[in-house]
Every structure is written in structure tokens, then in C-alpha cells.
Motif scaffolding. Structure first.
Motif, PDB file in Angstrom:
ATOM      1  N   UNK A 275       0.836  -1.201   0.000  1.00  0.00           N
ATOM      2  CA  UNK A 275       0.000   0.000   0.000  1.00  0.00           C
ATOM      3  C   UNK A 275       0.870   1.250   0.000  1.00  0.00           C
ATOM      4  N   UNK A 276       1.913   1.226   0.778  1.00  0.00           N
ATOM      5  CA  UNK A 276       2.835   2.363   0.828  1.00  0.00           C
ATOM      6  C   UNK A 276       3.489   2.585  -0.531  1.00  0.00           C
ATOM      7  N   UNK A 277       3.926   1.483  -1.164  1.00  0.00           N
ATOM      8  CA  UNK A 277       4.573   1.585  -2.474  1.00  0.00           C
ATOM      9  C   UNK A 277       3.601   2.077  -3.534  1.00  0.00           C
ATOM     10  N   UNK A 278       2.349   1.631  -3.477  1.00  0.00           N
ATOM     11  CA  UNK A 278       1.336   2.068  -4.444  1.00  0.00           C
ATOM     12  C   UNK A 278       1.156   3.578  -4.368  1.00  0.00           C
ATOM     13  N   UNK A 279       1.030   4.097  -3.175  1.00  0.00           N
ATOM     14  CA  UNK A 279       0.793   5.535  -3.018  1.00  0.00           C
ATOM     15  C   UNK A 279       2.009   6.340  -3.478  1.00  0.00           C
TER      16      UNK A 279
ATOM     17  N   UNK B  54      -6.863  -9.861   1.261  1.00  0.00           N
ATOM     18  CA  UNK B  54      -8.039  -9.110   1.707  1.00  0.00           C
ATOM     19  C   UNK B  54      -7.621  -7.892   2.524  1.00  0.00           C
ATOM     20  N   UNK B  55      -6.670  -8.073   3.430  1.00  0.00           N
ATOM     21  CA  UNK B  55      -6.252  -6.981   4.302  1.00  0.00           C
ATOM     22  C   UNK B  55      -5.646  -5.823   3.506  1.00  0.00           C
ATOM     23  N   UNK B  56      -4.773  -6.142   2.561  1.00  0.00           N
ATOM     24  CA  UNK B  56      -4.122  -5.091   1.775  1.00  0.00           C
ATOM     25  C   UNK B  56      -5.131  -4.423   0.847  1.00  0.00           C
ATOM     26  N   UNK B  57      -6.013  -5.218   0.252  1.00  0.00           N
ATOM     27  CA  UNK B  57      -7.046  -4.642  -0.609  1.00  0.00           C
ATOM     28  C   UNK B  57      -7.908  -3.657   0.163  1.00  0.00           C
ATOM     29  N   UNK B  58      -8.326  -4.046   1.357  1.00  0.00           N
ATOM     30  CA  UNK B  58      -9.172  -3.159   2.158  1.00  0.00           C
ATOM     31  C   UNK B  58      -8.407  -1.929   2.632  1.00  0.00           C
ATOM     32  N   UNK B  59      -7.130  -2.085   2.907  1.00  0.00           N
ATOM     33  CA  UNK B  59      -6.331  -0.918   3.292  1.00  0.00           C
ATOM     34  C   UNK B  59      -6.284   0.097   2.156  1.00  0.00           C
ATOM     35  N   UNK B  60      -6.004  -0.390   0.958  1.00  0.00           N
ATOM     36  CA  UNK B  60      -5.976   0.505  -0.200  1.00  0.00           C
ATOM     37  C   UNK B  60      -7.346   1.123  -0.445  1.00  0.00           C
TER      38      UNK B  60
END
Length: 225
Positions: free
Chosen positions: A5-9, A62-68
């Protein structure tokens, strides 16, 4: 925050085009702003990041998807969340256990760019693989108070070609056939139009036997009939 998530942003910010962002936001009528990263650039970005950050199990997915999804400040972050669920590495994890995730994305996304992708490319394949579980759920969704669950139930078989369950399609359409909402009427027409490509006769009979179809639904349904 997950490393992905950090890398995506970080990468979306780097790829941002402030000139494109307002136009993209206006086109989608979005309250959430855009970074201005078009789909080809986003695809290149996700290809690299998803290879570098592979999910270890479905719970992490699921956790990373929901975080994003939940923490998104720009619409592209939610697009990447959807892209992540569709990554080929996680194809074997696509089953009804993921429906709570997709349900949240559908209900909170509440717009066609999110919902149509999830309905057709996530919910639809799960329906095809496990109709015993999914058919009752889609029937329930077709009468739900939420507009986007209802649209999902109608269009989730778009792309199924000869595997369309016409009994389910009939039921989901009939549950919404008199609703005046544009997205439901358009969805009905779209689902029928797609099925007409493999069974035009069935669609013609359906249209003729349902005089309460809206003009929009009828026009879309008979485009190739």
C-alpha cells in the motif's frame, strides 16, 4: 500500513499528472480526486509492484485490498485495489469466501466504474464456479435495497456467453424491470444485449414477453437482434 500500500501511493504520486486529474474527475463525476494516472500507466505500475510484493495468503490479500480501498485519498488507489484482487497469482483464491470483500467494495464504491469491474470480472467467475452458493445470493441481491447490489446481480453474467443461467438472468431482471433508475435500466439492456450475441432468439422472446421493459432497456437489448 502494508509495504505494498505504501509503495502504491508513492508510485502513484510519482506518476501523477496534475493536468489530467481534473478532467478525469469531471468525467467520472467523482467526489474523490484523481492523481491523473491513466490506465496504461497504472497497469505498468501495478505489474512491477505486484511482482515485488506477492501476497502470502488470502487473508493478506483481503487486508491489503481493504487498506488501499478504505484509506484511499485518490481514485486510482481504489483502482489498484481492484487490480490486486484480479492479479493472476490469486486466481485460485476466487471463491465465495471473498464475497464480503467484494460486497463492501460494491456498496461503498457505489459507482459504475467500480461496480461493473467487480460484478463482471470477480463476482461473475465466482458464480460460474460455484452456482449453488452464488445463485441464491444473486437472487437476494436482485431485491436488495442497495442499487449497486441489484445492478451487480443483473450484469454479473455479462461475458459468460453460452454459460449464462437464463433462469437467474430472468429473475434478476424481473425483480427490477419497473425500476426507473438509469443504471438498472441500462444494466438490464446490457445484460440482454450481451446474451443476444449467443442466443438472439431467447432475447427476442424475452423482450416480446416483457412489455414493461423500459424503452432504454428494450433499445439496448435488441441492438443485435
Amino acid at each position: 500500513m502494508s509495504s505494498l500500500a505504501d509503495a502504491v501511493r508513492t508510485e502513484l504520486e510519482r506518476a501523477a499528472d496534475p493536468r489530467k486529474a481534473p478532467e478525469m474527475q469531471r468525467y467520472m463525476k467523482s467526489e474523490m480526486p484523481y492523481r491523473g494516472v491513466a490506465k496504461p500507466e497504472r497497469a505498468a505500475l501495478t505489474k512491477k509492484l505486484f511482482t515485488e510484493h506477492v501476497m502470502s495468503d488470502v487473508d493478506e490479500l483481503v487486508a491489503v485490498t481493504l487498506e488501499l480501498w478504505r484509506e484511499a485519498e485518490f481514485r486510482e488507489e481504489r483502482y489498484v485495489a481492484m487490480d490486486l484482487t484480479g492479479d493472476r497469482r490469486y486466481r485460485d483464491w476466487q471463491n465465495p469466501d471473498l464475497m464480503p470483500l467484494y460486497d463492501e467494495m460494491i456498496v461503498t464504491g457505489a459507482w459504475w466504474d467500480y461496480v461493473d469491474e467487480i460484478a463482471i470480472r470477480r463476482v461473475g467467475p465466482i458464480l460460474q464456479a460455484d452456482p449453488e452458493t452464488m445463485t441464491p445470493m444473486m437472487l437476494e441481491w436482485s431485491a436488495d435495497a442497495d442499487l449497486w447490489r441489484r445492478r451487480t446481480s443483473i450484469i454479473c453474467q455479462v461475458g459468460a456467453k453460452t454459460d449464462v443461467d437464463t433462469e437467474l438472468l430472468t429473475s434478476t431482471i424481473e425483480a427490477n424491470i419497473t425500476d426507473k433508475d438509469f443504471f438498472l435500466r441500462k444494466g438490464i439492456g446490457w445484460a440482454l444485449r450481451q446474451h443476444s450475441k449467443v442466443d438472439a432468439a431467447w432475447v427476442r422472446v424475452f423482450v416480446d414477453s416483457h412489455p414493461d421493459l423500459s424503452p432504454l432497456s428494450r433499445r439496448e437489448a435488441t441492438k443485435y437482434v
